[in-house]
Design a protein around this motif. Structure first.
Motif, PDB file in Angstrom:
ATOM      1  N   THR A 271       0.838  -1.203   0.000  1.00 23.66           N
ATOM      2  CA  THR A 271       0.000   0.000   0.000  1.00 23.66           C
ATOM      3  C   THR A 271       0.875   1.256   0.000  1.00 23.66           C
ATOM      4  N   ASP A 272       0.241   2.384  -0.246  1.00 20.68           N
ATOM      5  CA  ASP A 272       0.974   3.662  -0.239  1.00 20.68           C
ATOM      6  C   ASP A 272       1.551   3.962   1.144  1.00 20.68           C
ATOM      7  N   GLU A 273       0.946   3.359   2.185  1.00 22.46           N
ATOM      8  CA  GLU A 273       1.446   3.564   3.558  1.00 22.46           C
ATOM      9  C   GLU A 273       2.584   2.604   3.903  1.00 22.46           C
ATOM     10  N   GLY A 274       2.943   1.723   2.949  1.00 20.87           N
ATOM     11  CA  GLY A 274       4.057   0.800   3.184  1.00 20.87           C
ATOM     12  C   GLY A 274       3.665  -0.503   3.859  1.00 20.87           C
ATOM     13  N   GLU A 275       2.359  -0.796   3.920  1.00 21.66           N
ATOM     14  CA  GLU A 275       1.899  -2.078   4.469  1.00 21.66           C
ATOM     15  C   GLU A 275       1.895  -3.134   3.364  1.00 21.66           C
ATOM     16  N   TYR A 276       2.155  -4.388   3.764  1.00 18.77           N
ATOM     17  CA  TYR A 276       2.173  -5.479   2.789  1.00 18.77           C
ATOM     18  C   TYR A 276       1.041  -6.461   3.085  1.00 18.77           C
ATOM     19  N   TYR A 277       0.253  -6.759   2.067  1.00 16.92           N
ATOM     20  CA  TYR A 277      -0.843  -7.722   2.189  1.00 16.92           C
ATOM     21  C   TYR A 277      -0.584  -8.893   1.239  1.00 16.92           C
TER      22      TYR A 277
END
Length: 347
Positions: A271-277
């Motif tokens: 994500t743009d916030e740097g989270e990985y899914y």
């Protein structure tokens, strides 16, 4: 490994708009120091890999896994009686169940594989992903397996439009209304069976990792890439290797915790916030494996060496910024070759 010539069977020769990994796997083996005779194992008589010059030494048609395990095993026994296979590298999700199930029997015959255990294979299924995420401490988008299209009109929160609807083995479509959902549910369930999985769409960039685990918790190889060009089937038609430490950390964590044995592909959204899914785990070599070879990690070679019981030292570096671009190429053949594969089931 002794420098004897190895006879290696490879499936997945359908190098089309939704390419199988077989052609790239064979190219990796041919780029290695392994002296190999390549036996193509094809499900259909028009798979391009059968006819590509200099790729396979011989090809045999094999029955679809859905035909039944007895016919499948009988055909492999026949091919082995002719070719004395040392290794088979299966490259489709839909055939892995049978290859894993019969791996001990194949080994008794002298055919080596390097595949996940049945437990590892089953627990990473798309419909098991939420439980998998909880067990191993990773994030996944909200998802739910469904077996009836009526469930689509009453999906539990927080599932909402847009979402992806995914086939049991392959294919995924983005859905923005209920009519679309029902259409794709019917299409996917007819083609791949049940359940069909609904997965919340997450905004971000898709990033992927090809990795190889030794079965003892060690990551032997891992290469990260970002798709640069994606077809309407969601396949990478171009990609570039990335320097992404967090992505590789997650990969190492999954392989360590699961003791994954064999190759895998992790599909993730950053994500743009740097989270990985994590959105999917493919339990095999992906079709873009030749990019990893070009970046300095020859995964097909390492799979062969591990299958033959050789110790393989982990490779921890690769070249960033390496790109691949797929292209179409008109292959000119002879009808006589096509007739041979149709009539005799081998070429």
């Amino acid at each position: 490994m002794e420098q004897k010539k190895l006879t290696i069977g490879v499936t997945g020769l359908n190098n089309i708009d939704s390419p199988g990994p077989g052609v790239s796997v064979i190219r990796g083996i041919k780029e290695s120091e392994i002296d190999a005779r390549i036996i193509g194992l094809a499900y259909e008589n028009l798979e391009p890999g059968i006819y590509m010059p200099g790729l396979v030494d011989k090809t045999y048609l094999i029955p679809f896994p859905s035909t039944g395990s007895e016919a499948f095993l009988e055909r492999l026994e026949y091919i082995h009686s002719k070719e004395k296979l040392d290794i088979i590298i299966p490259n489709f999700d839909s055939e892995l169940y049978l290859f894993i199930k019969f791996s001990d029997k194949l080994l008794e015959m002298g055919i080596h594989t390097f595949l996940p255990t049945m437990e590892q294979f089953e627990e990473r299924h798309k419909d098991n992903l939420p439980e998998y995420a909880k067990k191993y401490g990773i994030k996944v988008p909200e998802s739910r397996p469904i077996v009836n299209s009526k469930e689509l009109s009453n999906l539990p929160k927080p599932l909402s439009y847009p979402y992806f609807i995914k086939g049991k083995f392959y294919e995924a479509f983005k859905v923005v209304n209920n009519n679309q959902g029902i259409y794709y549910f019917n299409k996917l369930s007819a083609k791949w069976g049940l359940p069909v999985v609904v997965q919340q769409a997450i905004n971000g960039t898709e990033v992927n990792v090809i990795a190889l685990g030794d079965g003892e918790g060690n990551t032997v190889s891992a290469v990260a890439m970002r798709k640069q060009y994606i077809t309407d089937k969601g396949k990478a038609w171009g990609g570039i290797t990335l320097n992404d430490e967090r992505l590789l950390e997650i990969t190492h964590h999954i392989i360590k915790e699961t003791k994954w044995r064999g190759a895998m592909e992790l599909e993730m959204i950053k994500t743009d916030e740097g989270e990985y899914y994590l959105i999917e785990i493919n339990p095999r070599i992906p079709a873009w494996v030749f990019l990893a070879v070009g970046a300095g990690q020859n995964i097909p070679e390492m799979v062969c060496r591990l299958a033959m019981g050789e110790k393989v030292e982990p490779i921890t570096t690769y070249k960033y910024g390496k790109m691949f671009i797929r292209y179409s190429w008109d292959l000119i053949g002879d009808i006589a070759d096509f007739e041979k594969i149709v009539i005799f089931g081998e070429l």
